[in-house]
Enzyme design. Structure first.
Site, mmCIF file in Angstrom:
data_model
loop_
_atom_site.group_PDB
_atom_site.id
_atom_site.type_symbol
_atom_site.label_atom_id
_atom_site.label_comp_id
_atom_site.label_asym_id
_atom_site.label_seq_id
_atom_site.Cartn_x
_atom_site.Cartn_y
_atom_site.Cartn_z
ATOM 1 N N ASP A 65 -15.231 9.750 -30.284
ATOM 2 C CA ASP A 65 -14.865 9.867 -31.688
ATOM 3 C C ASP A 65 -15.462 11.107 -32.346
ATOM 4 O O ASP A 65 -15.059 11.496 -33.438
ATOM 5 C CB ASP A 65 -15.347 8.630 -32.474
ATOM 6 C CG ASP A 65 -14.552 7.392 -32.098
ATOM 7 O OD1 ASP A 65 -13.428 7.549 -31.590
ATOM 8 O OD2 ASP A 65 -15.063 6.279 -32.317
ATOM 9 N N ASP A 115 -17.448 5.229 -33.618
ATOM 10 C CA ASP A 115 -18.650 4.766 -32.932
ATOM 11 C C ASP A 115 -18.787 5.370 -31.545
ATOM 12 O O ASP A 115 -19.855 5.760 -31.136
ATOM 13 C CB ASP A 115 -18.698 3.230 -32.879
ATOM 14 C CG ASP A 115 -17.377 2.605 -32.458
ATOM 15 O OD1 ASP A 115 -16.525 3.340 -31.915
ATOM 16 O OD2 ASP A 115 -17.206 1.396 -32.666
ATOM 17 N N ASP A 124 -12.263 2.197 -38.637
ATOM 18 C CA ASP A 124 -12.086 1.349 -37.466
ATOM 19 C C ASP A 124 -11.806 -0.056 -37.937
ATOM 20 O O ASP A 124 -12.140 -0.415 -39.054
ATOM 21 C CB ASP A 124 -13.403 1.265 -36.683
ATOM 22 C CG ASP A 124 -13.599 2.429 -35.765
ATOM 23 O OD1 ASP A 124 -12.676 3.234 -35.641
ATOM 24 O OD2 ASP A 124 -14.688 2.517 -35.176
HETATM 25 N N1 LIG Z 1 -15.216 -4.421 -22.727
HETATM 26 C C1 LIG Z 1 -13.922 -4.259 -22.567
HETATM 27 N N2 LIG Z 1 -13.365 -4.400 -21.370
HETATM 28 C C2 LIG Z 1 -12.055 -4.224 -21.196
HETATM 29 N N3 LIG Z 1 -11.201 -3.929 -22.166
HETATM 30 C C3 LIG Z 1 -11.676 -3.797 -23.398
HETATM 31 C C4 LIG Z 1 -13.066 -3.957 -23.670
HETATM 32 N N4 LIG Z 1 -13.256 -3.764 -24.982
HETATM 33 C C5 LIG Z 1 -12.065 -3.478 -25.499
HETATM 34 N N5 LIG Z 1 -11.098 -3.499 -24.567
HETATM 35 C C6 LIG Z 1 -9.682 -3.230 -24.739
HETATM 36 O O1 LIG Z 1 -9.516 -1.898 -25.178
HETATM 37 C C7 LIG Z 1 -8.889 -1.853 -26.454
HETATM 38 C C8 LIG Z 1 -9.482 -0.746 -27.284
HETATM 39 O O2 LIG Z 1 -10.847 -0.964 -27.527
HETATM 40 P P1 LIG Z 1 -11.654 -0.016 -28.480
HETATM 41 O O3 LIG Z 1 -13.077 -0.390 -28.400
HETATM 42 O O4 LIG Z 1 -11.256 1.389 -28.250
HETATM 43 O O5 LIG Z 1 -11.085 -0.359 -29.904
HETATM 44 P P2 LIG Z 1 -11.320 -1.678 -30.716
HETATM 45 O O6 LIG Z 1 -12.757 -1.989 -30.682
HETATM 46 O O7 LIG Z 1 -10.355 -2.711 -30.276
HETATM 47 O O8 LIG Z 1 -10.867 -1.326 -32.169
HETATM 48 P P3 LIG Z 1 -11.567 -0.339 -33.187
HETATM 49 O O9 LIG Z 1 -11.157 1.005 -32.752
HETATM 50 O O10 LIG Z 1 -10.957 -0.747 -34.476
HETATM 51 O O11 LIG Z 1 -13.037 -0.573 -33.160
HETATM 52 C C9 LIG Z 1 -9.111 -3.245 -27.031
HETATM 53 O O12 LIG Z 1 -8.117 -3.594 -27.922
HETATM 54 C C10 LIG Z 1 -9.100 -4.113 -25.808
HETATM 55 O O13 LIG Z 1 -7.768 -4.432 -25.467
HETATM 56 CA CA LIG Z 2 -14.051 0.707 -31.423
#
Ligand SMILES: Nc1ncnc2c1ncn2[C@@H]1O[C@H](COP(=O)(O)OP(=O)(O)OP(=O)(O)O)[C@@H](O)[C@H]1O
Ligand SMILES: [Ca+2]
Length: 903
Positions: free
Chosen positions: A649, A645, A336
Site C-alpha cells: 500500500d 496497512d 480500507d
Molecule cells: N490469511 C489469508 N489467507 C488466504 N486468503 C486470504 C487471507 N486473508 C485474506 N484473504 C483473501 O484475500 C482477499 C484480500 O485480502 P486483503 O487483506 O487484501 O483485503 P481485505 O482485508 O479483505 O480488505 P481490506 O483491503 O478492506 O482490508 C480477502 O478478501 C480474502 O478472500
Molecule cells: Ca487489508
C-alpha cells in the site's frame, strides 16, 4: 563481541548467546542484557546548538528591521526606546526558541509513539515490544513489511526476502536462508543474516539478535543518524512570504510618514528643527514596530504543535506537520474495509462442502460452538469432506488461539481471518497443535494481497499434501477438480456456476468468503512459483465469516457527507460483501456505485477519472489499483486521504495528499511513508482528525485576522493623524507596548478556541484560497477602521478637554487602543457567528490573556508612568474611555451579522 555469526550453525549461535532455540531469553536475562548493552537505538547527530538557534531567530527580515530601529533610536539618544525595542526583540527571540523547542519535543514524543515494535519470544511467549528494547540473544519474528530491528542471524526462514538497499545499495531483494556459510564473506553475501534497517519484502523468519544499536552493521557505517530536517508547512511558507511583503510595505509607509511629518512640521513652523526630525524618525520607527506582527510565526508553530498533541490524544498521530493543515481540505477519504469500517472480529458462520451448507454457532474466538446441518449437529465421521475442509483451514494458518490467563477470555495472535478459521475447526474438535503434529508444515507460500491466497505444504505419510486457501473467485479458477463424497472428481462448468452462486449468496449476506483447496505431491516440489504450485488444485469447500461494521462508522460516514467529504471504500474483499457493508454504512445507496479491480483495469485514464466521480466502492482491488484510484481522484482536483496497512500500500499512501497508516495492522513500511498514523485503525478516528485539522486551521485564520486588524489600526491611527496635521497620537514606546501587550497573549488564546458548531457542516477548505480570505479581509478592514476612529476620537477629546495637553491626550489614545483591541479579541473568537452564540466567556484562556494584558497596561500607566509619559486620568475620563472602547467590538459583531446574513 564476535562477528562471524554467519559461519556458525544456528544451534551454536543460540548457545553462545545464552539463549534458547524455542523459549528465547528470560525476562531476567533480557533486563541484564539491556543494562550492559543499552537501548537498541542509533545515535542521532547532535541537535542544533542554542547559539545557532538564536542566530536563526535573528535572520528574520522583520527582526532585522527592529534591530535597525533600535540602533537608530540609540543614535538619536532615545535610550529608553532603544532599550525597549531591544528588550522586545530579545524577548521575542527567546519566546521563539522556547516555543520552537517545545514544538520539537512534542513532535519527537509523537514520533516515539509511532516507533516500531518487534515481535520477540521471551520466556517461551511471543510478545510485542518496542524495538529499542531488543538485546543480543532475543529471538525475533519478522514478516513482510517489517524493518529488520537489529542485526539477526536467521534461524528459520519461510521464503524470507530482504531488500538491503539502505546497507548495500542493492535494491533487488535477497533471499535468505539459515544455513551456515564458509569463510569470510562480504556483507551483501551473508545470506543467513538480516541487518538492521533493511526491509522484509516477502515471507517471514525467526532470527536471533546478534548485535544492537551502534554495534550493528548500519550503526558502524552510518555512525550517526541524521535527525529529520525541520519541516515547514505550506502555511508557514506562505506566512514567511507574507511577512516579507508586509515588511517591505511597512518600510514604504514609514518612509512616507516620515516625510509627511517633516512636511507638516515645516508648514507649521516654517523651518525644520532637530527635535522635529528626531520625533518623526522615532515615529516612523515605532510604526514599523507596530505594523509587524512579531509573535506570528511562533504562535503558528505552537498552535500547530498543540493541535498535534490534541489529535494524538484522539488516536491520530501526525507524522508530517503539513498533514494538520491538509486534513482541513480533504474532499475524499478512501478507506480500507476490513478493520477500519468493520470490527475485524471475524466469526465463521457458514461452511460449504460436498454440496451441503453447514451453520456454525457461537461467538468470537471462543471455540465452544456447534456445527449443524439442517439443525442437527454434524458428525465429522460421516461428513468427511467437511472434516478435510476444517483440517485444511487449521493447517494453512499462521494465527494462534490464545486464552487470557486471568479472565479466561479467548483471543488470537495474528490475522483475525485466520483466527476465525482456527476457532471454526476447534468447534469440531480439530486443534491446531494436534493436527500440526500429525501433518508438520514443510513449505509455504505466504499470503499476499496481490495473489489473495496462501499455500502450505505438509508431510502426509510418505507423501506431501498442500492446502491453499484464498479468495473464491480467484481460487476456483485455479481448481480443476473437486472433492465430493470423499472422492476427487473433475470440476465441470455446472459445478463452477453452482459454487459461484453459493459464493454470491454468502457474500451478499455481508460474509467474507474463503475457498479452500488441496493437492497431493509424491515429492516435495522445489518450485516456489504460484503459477505452478497454486494450480491444478482440488477444491474442498467454502467458509463464510461475518465481520460486523463498526458501530461508530455509520455516524462518521454521515458526518463526512455533511462536511462535503466523500467516503470511498477500497477493499481486497469480494464485491458482494463490500456492497452489502457499504449499503449498510450508507457509503453507497445503490449497487451500481461499485466496481471491481478487474473492471477498473479495463478503463483508460480519462474513463477512470469519470468513473471515480460516482463509484464509491472498489472491490477486489490490487495495490496497483489503489494507486490508479488516487491518481484519478487527483486528476479531478480532489484532495485525497488514503488508508493502508500492507507493504504494497506504500505507493498509494505516498501518492495521496494524506497517507493514513493503520497503527495496529499497519506494517513498518506503511507507517514510515504515511503522513498520519491512526492508532485504533478506526475510520471514525480519521474523520475526527479532519475535524481537528479544520478547527486548527480556522483558529490560525482567526488569530492572523486579529493580529492584522490590530496592527493595521495602529498604522492607520498614526497615518491619519499625520494627514490631518495633528500631533502624533501615540509615542513610539506606547506603540511598542500596545503591540507587545495586545499581540501574543490573546492571539495564543484564539489558537486554543474550541471547534465551532458548524465546522463539519461547511465544505472543505479550498487549499488555493489565501489565509486572509475575503471574509477575513472584510473583518480586518471593518475592525481596524472602527478602532482607528475611536482612538482618534479619544485622542481629540482628551486634547480639547484638558487644555490641549498632549500627554493627557496620548494617555487617552493609549488606553482606548489597548482596551478596544482586547475587546475585539472576543469578537475574533468566532469567524462568522456572533460570539454570544458560543458564550462570550467560554474560552478561559482568552479571559486569562485579556485580564493579564489589561493588568500589564495598568502597570504601564501606573508605576511605569514616567517611562510611558502618561498622565493620571480622572474617573470621568475613565468613563469616557469605557464608553468608547467597546464600540469596535460592537461594530465587528454587527458587521459579522450583516456580512454573513446575506450569504
Ligand atoms: N490469511 C489469508 N489467507 C488466504 N486468503 C486470504 C487471507 N486473508 C485474506 N484473504 C483473501 O484475500 C482477499 C484480500 O485480502 P486483503 O487483506 O487484501 O483485503 P481485505 O482485508 O479483505 O480488505 P481490506 O483491503 O478492506 O482490508 C480477502 O478478501 C480474502 O478472500
Ligand atoms: Ca487489508
Amino acid at each position: 563481541m564476535r562477528h562471524d555469526w554467519f559461519n556458525l550453525p544456528p544451534g551454536q549461535v543460540v548457545q553462545e548467546l545464552k539463549s534458547d532455540q524455542t523459549a528465547g531469553l528470560s525476562t531476567q536475562q533480557a533486563a541484564e542484557q539491556l543494562n550492559s548493552h543499552g537501548y537498541n537505538e542509533l545515535q542521532e547527530k547532535a541537535r542544533e546548538s542554542l547559539f545557532s538557534k538564536l542566530i536563526g531567530q535573528f535572520k528574520d527580515f522583520l527582526v532585522l528591521i527592529l534591530i535597525v530601529a533600535s540602533l537608530v533610536s540609540a543614535f538619536l539618544g532615545e535610550i529608553v526606546d532603544s532599550v525597549a525595542i531591544l528588550v522586545i526583540v530579545i524577548l521575542n527571540a527567546v519566546l521563539g526558541i522556547v516555543q520552537e523547542s517545545k514544538a520539537e519535543k512534542a513532535l519527537a514524543a509523537l514520533k516515539q509513539m509511532s516507533a516500531p515494535n518487534s515481535k520477540v519470544i521471551r520466556d517461551g511467549k511471543t510478545i510485542s515490544i518496542p524495538a529499542r528494547d531488543l538485546v543480543p540473544g532475543d529471538l525475533v519474528l519478522v514478516e513482510a513489511g517489517d524493518r529488520i530491528p537489529a542485526d539477526l542471524r536467521i534461524l528459520e526462514t519461510f521464503s524470507l526476502k530482504v531488500e538491503e538497499a539502505s546497507l548495500t545499495g542493492e535494491s533487488v531483494p535477497v533471499e535468505k536462508s539459515s544455513l551456515p556459510l564458509n569463510g569470510d564473506v562480504a556483507l551483501a553475501d551473508r545470506t543467513n543474516m538480516a541487518f538492521m534497517s533493511t526491509l522484509v519484502t516477502y515471507g517471514r523468519a525467526k532470527g536471533i539478535v546478534v548485535a544492537t544499536a551502534m554495534q550493528t552493521e548500519i550503526g558502524k557505517i552510518a555512525n550517526l543518524l541524521q535527525t529529520g530536517e525541520k519541516e515547514i508547512t505550506p502555511l508557514q511558507r506562505k506566512l514567511g512570504e507574507f511577512s516579507k511583503t508586509l515588511g517591505v510595505a511597512c518600510l514604504g509607509v514609514c518612509t512616507l510618514v516620515f516625510f509627511l511629518g517633516i512636511y507638516n512640521a515645516f508648514k507649521a513652523a516654517g523651518s525644520i528643527s532637530g527635535p522635529d526630525v528626531q520625533l518623526m524618525l522615532m515615529t516612523a520607527i515605532s510604526l514599523a514596530v507596530a505594523a509587524i506582527p512579531e509573535g506570528l510565526p511562533a504562535v503558528v508553530t505552537i498552535v500547530l504543535a498543540l493541535g498535534m498533541q490534541r489529535m494524538a490524544r484522539k488516536n491520530s498521530i501526525v507524522r508530517k506537520l503539513h498533514a494538520v493543515e491538509t486534513l482541513g481540505s480533504i474532499t475524499v477519504i478512501c478507506s480500507d474495509k476490513t478493520g477500519t469500517l468493520t470490527q475485524n472480529q471475524m466469526t465463521v458462520t457458514k461452511a460449504y462442502a460436498n454440496g451441503k451448507v453447514y451453520d456454525l454457532s457461537g461467538e468470537g474466538y471462543d471455540p465452544s460452538g456447534e456445527i449443524r446441518l439442517n439443525s442437527h449437529q454434524a458428525e465429522l465421521g460421516r461428513e468427511q469432506d467437511l472434516a478435510l475442509l476444517l483440517q485444511g483451514i487449521a493447517l494453512c494458518n499462521d494465527a494462534k488461539l490464545t486464552r487470557h490467563s486471568d479472565t479466561n477470555a479467548w483471543g488470537i495472535i495474528g490475522d483475525p481471518t485466520e483466527g476465525a478459521l482456527l476457532t471454526a475447526a476447534a468447534k469440531a474438535g480439530i486443534t491446531q497443535e494436534g493436527i500440526t503434529l500429525q501433518f508438520p508444515r514443510v513449505k509455504e507460500l505466504p499470503f499476499d494481497s496481490g495473489r489473495k491466497m496462501m499455500t502450505t505444504i505438509h508431510s502426509f505419510g510418505q507423501d506431501y499434501l498442500a492446502f491453499t486457501k484464498g479468495a473464491p473467485d480467484i481460487l476456483i479458477s485455479r481448481c480443476t477438480k473437486i472433492m465430493a463424497e470423499n472422492q476427487i472428481r473433475p470440476l465441470d462448468a455446472e459445478m463452477i456456476s453452482q459454487l459461484q452462486q453459493i459464493n454470491h449468496d454468502l457474500a451478499g449476506q455481508a460474509l467474507r468468503v474463503l475457498a479452500v483447496a488441496c493437492r497431493q505431491y509424491a515429492q516435495l516440489p522445489v518450485s516456489t512459483d504460484s503459477e505452478q504450485l497454486e494450480n491444478d488444485l482440488v477444491l474442498i469447500g467454502l467458509v463464510g465469516m461475518i465481520d460486523p461494521p463498526r458501530s461508530e462508522a455509520r455516524e462518521a460516514v454521515k458526518v463526512c457527507v455533511n462536511a462535503g467529504i466523500r467516503p470511498i471504500m477500497i477493499t481486497g474483499d469480494h464485491q458482494d460483501t463490500a456492497q452489502a457493508i457499504a449499503l449498510d454504512l450508507g457509503i453507497i445507496t445503490d449497487k451500481n456505485q461499485s466496481m471491481t479491480g478487474k473492471q477498473l483495469d479495463q478503463l483508460s485514464k480519462p474513463e477512470l477519472s469519470e468513473a471515480v466521480k460516482h463509484t464509491s466502492v472498489f472491490a477486489r482491488v490490487s495495490p496497483e489499483n489503489k494507486v490508479a484510484i488516487v491518481e484519478a481522484l487527483k486528476a479531478n482536483n480532489q484532495i485525497v486521504a488514503m488508508t493502508g496497512d500492507g507493504i504494497n500500500d506504500a505507493p498509494a499512501l505516498k501518492k495521496a495528499d494524506i497517507g493514513v497508516a493503520m497503527g495496529i495492522t499497519g506494517t513498518d513500511v506503511t507507517k514510515e511513508t504515511a503522513d498520519m498514523v491512526v492508532t485504533d485503525d478506526n475510520f471514525a478516528t480519521i474523520v475526527s482528525a479532519v475535524e481537528e485539522g479544520r478547527t486548527i486551521f480556522a483558529n490560525i485564520r482567526k488569530f492572523i485576522a486579529f493580529l492584522l486588524s490590530c496592527n493595521l489600526s495602529e498604522v492607520l491611527v498614526i497615518f491619519i493623524a499625520m494627514l490631518l496635521g495633528w500631533p502624533i497620537p501615540l509615542l513610539p514606546i506606547q506603540l511598542l507596548w500596545v503591540n507587545l501587550v495586545t499581540d501574543a497573549f490573546p492571539a495564543l488564546a484564539l489558537g486554543m478556541e474550541k471547534k465551532e458548531s458548524d465546522i463539519m457542516k461547511l465544505p472543505p477548505r479550498d487549499p488555493s484560497e489565501p489565509i486572509v480570505n475575503k471574509p477575513s479581509l472584510f473583518m480586518i478592514g471593518l475592525q481596524s477602521l472602527a478602532i482607528t476612529v475611536v482612538v482618534l476620537g479619544a485622542f481629540a477629546y482628551g486634547y480639547f478637554s484638558h487644555n490641549d495637553d498632549i500627554s493627557t491626550a496620548r494617555t487617552f489614545a493609549f488606553i482606548t487602543l489597548v482596551n478596544s483591541q482586547l475587546l475585539c479579541a472576543y469578537a475574533a473568537r468566532s469567524a462568522h457567528f456572533s460570539v454570544f452564540k458560543a458564550g462570550l466567556f467560554s474560552n478561559k484562556y482568552m479571559n486569562m490573556a485579556v485580564a493579564f494584558s489589561f493588568l500589564l497596561m495598568l502597570i504601564a500607566i501606573g508605576p511605569l508612568e514616567a517611562i510611558f509619559k502618561t498622565q493620571p486620568l480622572s474617573v470621568q475620563d475613565w468613563l469616557i474611555i469605557a464608553g468608547l472602547s467597546p464600540l469596535p467590538f460592537l461594530v465587528a459583531e454587527i458587521g459579522k451579522l450583516i456580512y454573513f446574513k446575506q450569504k
